[in-house]
Design an enzyme around this catalytic site. Sequence first.
Site: not given
Ligand code: NDP
Length: 284
Positions: A49, A54, A79, A112, A236-238, A242
């Site tokens: 996604d 982005y 989007k 979006h 999302k995670s980098v 995770r």
């Molecule tokens: P998420 O709810 O997916 O959370 C991501 C955060 O949580 C990052 O800081 C990550 O840290 C951390 N994380 C991920 N996995 C774990 C884990 N297993 N344990 C602990 N911490 C964890 O947030 P997003 O806002 O990124 O939402 C996901 C996706 O939704 C986005 O990437 C995007 O594609 C979409 N989105 C769409 C929007 C819209 O308006 N349409 C708005 C917001 C998001 P780290 O990376 O440091 O590991």
Amino acid sequence: MTQTTQVPTITLNDGREIPQLGFGVFQIPPENTAEATALALEVGYRHIDTAEMYGNEQGVGDAVRDSALDRDDIWITSKLANPKSEPQEIRAAFEETLQKLGSDSVDLFLIHWPLPTRAGSDFVTRWKVLEEFRADGRARSIGVSNFEVAHLERLAAECEVVPAVNQIEVHPYFLNDEVRTYGESHGIATEAWSPIAQGGVLDDPVITEIAERLERTAAQIVLRWHIQRDSIVFPKSVTPARVRENFELFDFELSGAEMDAITGLDRGEAGRTGPNPNRFTGGD
Ligand code: NDP
């Protein structure tokens, strides 16, 4: 077979099947996106996604191209950027999206944000341009994001195609149920963005207690809750550990009582973390 066989699909209102679990790349810097996406593909994710806003579609495209996988085995969503409102600029932006993704088509293309109060930006006009992309096959499915019930009702009254999905904020502190329920009764699948509230729900005692009992992480519990509610999610995670952990959701189940306990954490509007779609004007 690969691990992708574990991931269930959701059938959209146009008959296409989207993997219920994907990988989100919001806030992954463009220069790191190819590497992050490549890892996700290696782990088994087959749904990515991204979005024009982005700034990292190119990285997604590079990772897909450099993988040994067929393009058709990977679901890619992008989007439309908020500032694009004129049909010609929307068409140009979409062509750029395809070019960056290195593909003739995208699996799902979304508006979006609805931006109902932004001058000169009518979401019905934008939707009709997305209908063109669907008709010519370059967007295999089309949908919306952050649409409220009133916005969906306007599309239903004035347009041909019913959105295949509505991608909205949903997590245990913000169920967004009115919008989700409208989708359920009108054939619009819910994609839950920020499914773990960017980590904000992971310390909740209700969630950590279930996690300890089932010997899973808090993130796995919350993501599994989404899966059992039939939402589509793409955490999302980098962090490689995770990325792997978030994919391990299909060898356990939450009981009805556990599901209800998590659903009971809803804080209504106070739980929302992102902008309110009725007021958001979308930036520059
Ligand atoms: P998420 O709810 O997916 O959370 C991501 C955060 O949580 C990052 O800081 C990550 O840290 C951390 N994380 C991920 N996995 C774990 C884990 N297993 N344990 C602990 N911490 C964890 O947030 P997003 O806002 O990124 O939402 C996901 C996706 O939704 C986005 O990437 C995007 O594609 C979409 N989105 C769409 C929007 C819209 O308006 N349409 C708005 C917001 C998001 P780290 O990376 O440091 O590991």
